[in-house]
Design a protein around this motif. Structure first.
Motif, PDB file in Angstrom:
ATOM      1  N   GLU A 189       0.837  -1.221   0.000  1.00 25.18           N
ATOM      2  CA  GLU A 189       0.000   0.000   0.000  1.00 25.18           C
ATOM      3  C   GLU A 189       0.866   1.263   0.000  1.00 25.18           C
ATOM      4  N   ASN A 192       1.658   2.405  -3.322  1.00 31.33           N
ATOM      5  CA  ASN A 192       0.567   3.173  -3.941  1.00 31.33           C
ATOM      6  C   ASN A 192       0.552   4.601  -3.408  1.00 31.33           C
ATOM      7  N   GLU A 193       0.703   4.714  -2.091  1.00 23.51           N
ATOM      8  CA  GLU A 193       0.686   6.057  -1.485  1.00 23.51           C
ATOM      9  C   GLU A 193       1.793   6.944  -2.082  1.00 23.51           C
TER      10      GLU A 193
END
Ligand code: NAD
Ligand code: USQ
Length: 382
Positions: A37, A40-41
């Motif tokens: 994640e 993605n951030e």
């Protein structure tokens, strides 16, 4: 042995899970996939394409017949952790599952708070889980050489004998960490030491240096087993970043003078160190500290080494001293002990031009995946 590898989808945890499984241990992975994640951030990626954890363990089973069980969840969800511990009843718990980037922890208030809560509370949950469910389980905790900071005296392995006003004692070595991330490791160490003292937990704190490389014998067996490799200004680390920069014609980003000296080790030694710790557990109630690195280098030495090897591979690259985004010493004394793991049988893979060449030749195949805007550091300490 039954071993849980928490953080087993990450850069150090995945090759460790494979290696321990190959050695005949019964391995289970815990991971909440948060590292994926953060890519993605940050609009970033691993330079190597990585399969999902399900695909990875299925391929391992297909190739070796060995099963690695997986539990997707967060160490900070205590009910989840308790259930895994009850089901697995591990002999050892190898704990890699933390937010491990110093720059990520320095982005802003919320990233600093997240890092410390994720890491410190996660480890506290592991300590309670061990006390409650598997009191004999050996906690093998990944700490960092950065806990010590850069004192003007030699760094010992965890403890130092001090004489003060005519009295002597052996005390925890003083800690002067350099980021909110590194501070989270110091807080973990204190909590673990206290838990060992009051509950008789057995624990080994592995103060690991900067890890370089990406392959182990096991991750090389199939592209689906490939390890992740970070190069961006947030998660990429010194030597790996320099090698990847050289493949895309980017100047090698030495921060400031480049005299910053750190302990380093090959990922192949990380996996072996966990095995050594597991097979030689701490005593009940013992809080043991090993310094887990094999050699020290200044960042400028590493950049010069990469520049030389890259040139031999036909890649012209320059060493650039860019403004240091961190607050840290750029020239300093550095001498750290690292005998305990060697005494237990570690045979280091030392850094040679050949090793750099091998990593370079692997990453050059994936150089088109590099997102160039992510290479320069953007997070500053001030
Ligand atoms: P990584 O980010 O690649 O892997 C960490 C894994 O832990 C990730 O897969 C992530 O999803 C998982 N995770 C994080 N928080 C979790 C939580 N609360 N619950 C469940 N899973 C969680 O990091 P890495 O490079 O493999 O580092 C592993 C450990 O080794 C860290 O503790 C790090 O501080 C330490 N370490 C790393 C290095 C290095 O150079 N990479 C050097 C010294 C120490
Ligand atoms: N550096 C550069 N140029 C770069 C990247 C880094 O000069 O492009 C310098 C940094 O300023 C620092 C040194 O290299 O002085 C190391 O930085 P790094 O990003 O390679 O490593 P660090 O932030 O210390 O963190 C990494 C891991 C962390 C682990 C730590 C071990 O991300 O999880 O705890 O290495 S240690 O450094 O021993 O604390």
């Amino acid at each position: 042995m039954k071993i849980i590898v928490a953080g087993g989808d990450g850069f150090c945890g995945w090759p460790t899970a494979l290696y321990l499984s190959k050695q005949g241990h019964d391995v289970a992975i815990i991971d909440n996939m948060i590292r994926r994640e953060w890519d993605n951030e940050l609009h970033s990626n691993s330079i190597t394409p990585i399969a999902t954890l399900e695909e990875r363990v299925a391929k391992w089973k297909e190739l070796t017949g060995k099963e690695i069980r997986t539990y997707e969840g967060d160490l900070n969800h205590y009910d989840f952790l308790r259930e895994v511990l009850k089901r697995e009843k591990p002999d050892a718990f190898a704990h890699f599952a933390e937010q491990r980037s110093a720059p990520y922890s320095m982005i802003d208030r919320s990233h600093a708070v997240f890092t410390q809560v994720n890491n410190v509370a996660g480890t506290l949950n592991v300590l309670y889980g061990i006390k409650e469910i598997v009191p004999d389980c050996h906690l093998i905790k990944l700490g960092t050489m950065g806990e010590y900071g850069l004192p003007n005296i030699p760094i010992e392995e965890g403890y130092i004998e001090i004489e003060h006003k005519g009295r002597k004692d052996v005390l925890p070595y003083p800690k002067q960490p350099g980021s909110f991330y590194h501070l989270s490791k110091v807080h973990d160490s204190h909590n673990i030491m206290f838990a060992c003292k009051i509950w008789g937990i057995r624990a080994t704190d592995l103060n690991q240096g900067v890890v370089y490389g990406l392959d182990t014998e096991e991750t090389k067996m199939d592209p689906v087993l490939t390890n992740r490799l970070d190069y961006d200004g947030v998660f990429g680390t010194a030597l790996n970043r320099f090698i990847i920069q050289s493949t895309i014609g980017h100047d090698l980003t030495v921060y400031g003078k480049g005299g910053q000296t750190r302990g380093f080790l090959n990922i192949k030694d990380t996996v072996r160190c966990i095995e050594i710790a597991a097979e030689n557990p701490a005593e009940q109630g013992e809080f043991r500290v090993f310094n887990q690195f094999t050699e020290d280098f200044s960042v400028l030495e590493l950049a010069e080494l990469v520049k030389k090897v890259a040139a031999e591979e036909g890649l012209e690259t320059a060493v650039s001293h860019i403004e240091n985004p961190r607050v840290e010493k750029e020239e300093h004394f550095y001498q750290a002990e690292n005998t305990k793991l060697r005494d237990l049988g570690l045979e280091p893979h030392l850094l040679t031009e050949e090793v750099v060449r091998e990593i370079l030749q692997t990453v050059v195949e994936h150089k088109d995946r590099v997102i160039k805007e992510n290479v320069l550091p953007k997070v500053t300490w001030k």
